[in-house]
Design a protein around this motif. Structure first.
Motif, PDB file in Angstrom:
ATOM      1  N   VAL A  62      -5.839  -3.584   6.105  1.00  0.00           N
ATOM      2  CA  VAL A  62      -6.056  -2.451   5.201  1.00  0.00           C
ATOM      3  C   VAL A  62      -5.670  -1.185   5.965  1.00  0.00           C
ATOM      4  CG1 VAL A  62      -7.711  -1.164   3.813  1.00  0.00           C
ATOM      5  CG2 VAL A  62      -7.924  -3.659   4.021  1.00  0.00           C
TER       6      VAL A  62
ATOM      7  N   GLN B  10       0.903   3.883   6.707  1.00  0.00           N
ATOM      8  CA  GLN B  10       1.408   2.535   6.449  1.00  0.00           C
ATOM      9  C   GLN B  10       1.998   1.940   7.725  1.00  0.00           C
ATOM     10  OE1 GLN B  10       1.106   0.559   3.596  1.00  0.00           O
ATOM     11  NE2 GLN B  10       1.679  -0.883   5.224  1.00  0.00           N
TER      12      GLN B  10
ATOM     13  N   ASP C 116      -5.383  -3.778  -0.135  1.00  0.00           N
ATOM     14  CA  ASP C 116      -6.140  -2.557  -0.418  1.00  0.00           C
ATOM     15  C   ASP C 116      -7.562  -2.602   0.128  1.00  0.00           C
ATOM     16  OD1 ASP C 116      -3.972  -1.434  -1.751  1.00  0.00           O
ATOM     17  OD2 ASP C 116      -4.558  -2.328  -3.670  1.00  0.00           O
TER      18      ASP C 116
END
Length: 523
Positions: A462, A468, A495
């Motif tokens: 996550v 990212q 997520d």
């Protein structure tokens, strides 16, 4: 009925074999030969050296290096000096090695040329640690030879007892930090004595054997197997590092008769280019374990190696094997080929539910065993010890069932362990390392089927909001934090990590899709 071996400690082994089989080869390693008389002599000298370094009975010394004759010389020296040997996986990072040295209280460390740099890196943070190099540049073993030559070849008055600790082996844990499993001398004699008491030859040892130590000595399977060879006066062949081509060469050229390997090793050896059944003509029996084996691979092994097979099941905490699937049960196409084995005479095996009640045949629960080889304790972890050793039973964390004949069939794991080519890997340790990356908010790790390694590490990550990370970035980040076999082979970005109301990661939700088409939830 065969009488149990009169040997009771590892020190007894070198005293007896050093006299009875003085000129017989005890160890062959990379062209070097150590006979039993030399093993007897050098272990006495090294025992004096250990005490001269300030250690006393019960203190810890460590070996950090690849396989060599010196590892076993130090093992028997520890037995003669009453000290405890801590074998360390040479593939671990400096941080992992430092934890083991600090946790064990090791004050004397032996290193080879491969691990010298790691030892020098951790030494400044470990005051009082003495380091002895096993090698000199260009002269393998010269450093150790010079070290022991300074000490006398005489017996010490120290006498070990069967219940005294002899090794402390580190196994990864669910908390993320490896735990020190303390094993006593008795752990190495219980199984052969149990078989001998009933005249069983499931795993037999002969003076004429040339035994290949396929598993490394920092694993309980490799160490236990080697000790059996020494105890029976066989010749033990140590591979500095396992390679399929090297194993084939040793078996063929040195006339190996028995070997102990994990399933992944067996697969690699059979797949070695140019290998034929003739390469294995001297083999009479292979012992395998450390991970579940696919029935198809086992059938290939029986055909390809052309010898008897025996499977062993156990943990570091059980002192290695507690069950065996004997050669007679290795019949391709039969249900027994999927079993882990049955208990040795006098050993206990039970399947318990969550309340500690015994379950009948066919019902799945936790595999629990009672063995005279069980660990003494987890070093300095009384609460963890109490959770694993309960009323004399070792709770394995594996899930399985017994059939009507008492054979165990492993189905899954209650604990979260992953087995990568025989190496035990725990998700918590990997998750802790991944979440140290500044772009990672959470991580969850599971084991997934892998044709080459049995299982592979798959990481769910996550990201921190607005960031990212890339898989290659995480791989580079973990290089100096985790041993290579613990590193994820794949990263999946999600997520949120699924958790139950108490916050525990729901690993089954993450791993089920990978195992849906598998016969069992371990590989």
């Amino acid at each position: 009925m065969t009488r149990p071996n009169p040997l009771r400690t590892l020190a007894d082994i070198v005293r007896v074999q050093g006299s009875a089989r003085a000129d017989h080869a005890a160890i062959l390693c990379e062209g070097r030969r150590v006979d039993y008389a030399a093993l007897h002599r050098v272990s006495k000298q090294a025992a004096h050296g250990i005490l001269a370094a300030g250690l006393r009975p019960g203190d810890r010394l460590a070996y950090l290096g690849k396989e060599s004759e010196h590892y076993y010389e130090l093992l028997f020296a520890a037995a003669r000096s009453g000290t405890v040997l801590v074998p360390i996986n040479w593939r671990l990072t400096a941080g992992e090695v430092e934890h083991i040295l600090r946790d064990s209280g090791t004050s004397l460390l032996f290193v080879d040329s491969v691990t010298t740099a790691v030892a020098e890196k951790v030494a400044p943070d470990l005051p009082g640690l003495q380091i002895v190099p096993l090698d000199r540049p260009g002269a393998p073993g010269a450093g150790f030879t010079e070290w022991v030559s300074a000490y006398p070849d005489s017996e010490l008055l120290i006498r070990a007892r069967p219940d005294d600790p002899i090794v402390q082996m580190y196994t990864s844990g669910t908390t993320g930090l490896p735990k020190g499993v303390v094993l006593a001398h008795r752990s190495f004699f219980a199984v052969p004595n149990a078989m001998a008491s009933e005249g069983l030859d499931w795993i037999d040892f002969r003076e004429s054997d040339r035994s290949l130590i396929g598993m490394p000595g920092f694993h309980v399977g490799g160490l236990w197997w080697a000790v059996q060879g020494f105890a029976h006066g066989a010749t033990n062949i140590a591979m500095r590092e396992f390679t399929p081509s090297g194993a084939v060469e040793l078996i063929r050229d040195l006339g190996v008769t028995t070997a102990c390997m994990v399933p992944a090793m067996l697969r690699f050896v059979l797949a070695e280019p140019g290998v034929t059944k003739a390469d294995f003509s001297t083999l009479r029996k292979i012992i395998y374990g450390g991970a579940p084996i696919a029935e198809s691979l086992l059938a290939q092994c029986i055909e390809g190696f052309g010898c008897d097979f025996a499977q062993i099941y156990g943990l570091t905490e059980t002192g290695n094997t507690v069950l065996c699937l004997p050669p007679a049960d290795h019949v391709p196409g039969t249900r027994r080929m999927r079993a882990a084995g049955r208990a040795y005479p006098g050993f206990g095996l039970a399947i318990l539910d969550d309340s500690g009640n015994r379950l009948p045949a066919g019902e799945i629960g936790e595999v629990c065993v009672r063995t005279p080889a069980a660990m003494v304790e987890y070093w300095n972890l009384p609460e963890a010890t109490a959770k694993t050793l309960i009323d004399g039973w070792v709770h394995t964390g594996d899930a399985g069932y017994l059939d009507e004949d008492g054979y165990l069939f492993i189905q899954d794991r209650i604990k979260d362990m992953i087995i990568v080519a025989g190496e035990n890997v725990y998700p918590a340790e990997i998750e802790n390392a991944i979440t140290k990356h500044p772009d990672v908010a959470e991580a969850a790790v599971v084991g997934v089927p892998d044709e080459r390694w049995g299982e592979a590490v798959h990481a769910f990550v996550v990201p921190v909001a607005g960031r990212q990370p890339q898989a290659r970035d995480l791989a580079e980040f973990l290089q100096d934090r985790l041993a290579d076999f613990k590193a994820p082979l794949a990263y999946e970005f999600i997520d949120a990590v699924p958790r139950n109301p108490s916050g525990k990661i729901l690993r089954r939700e993450l791993r089920d899709r990978f195992w849906r088409d598998q016969e069992r939830a371990v590989s």
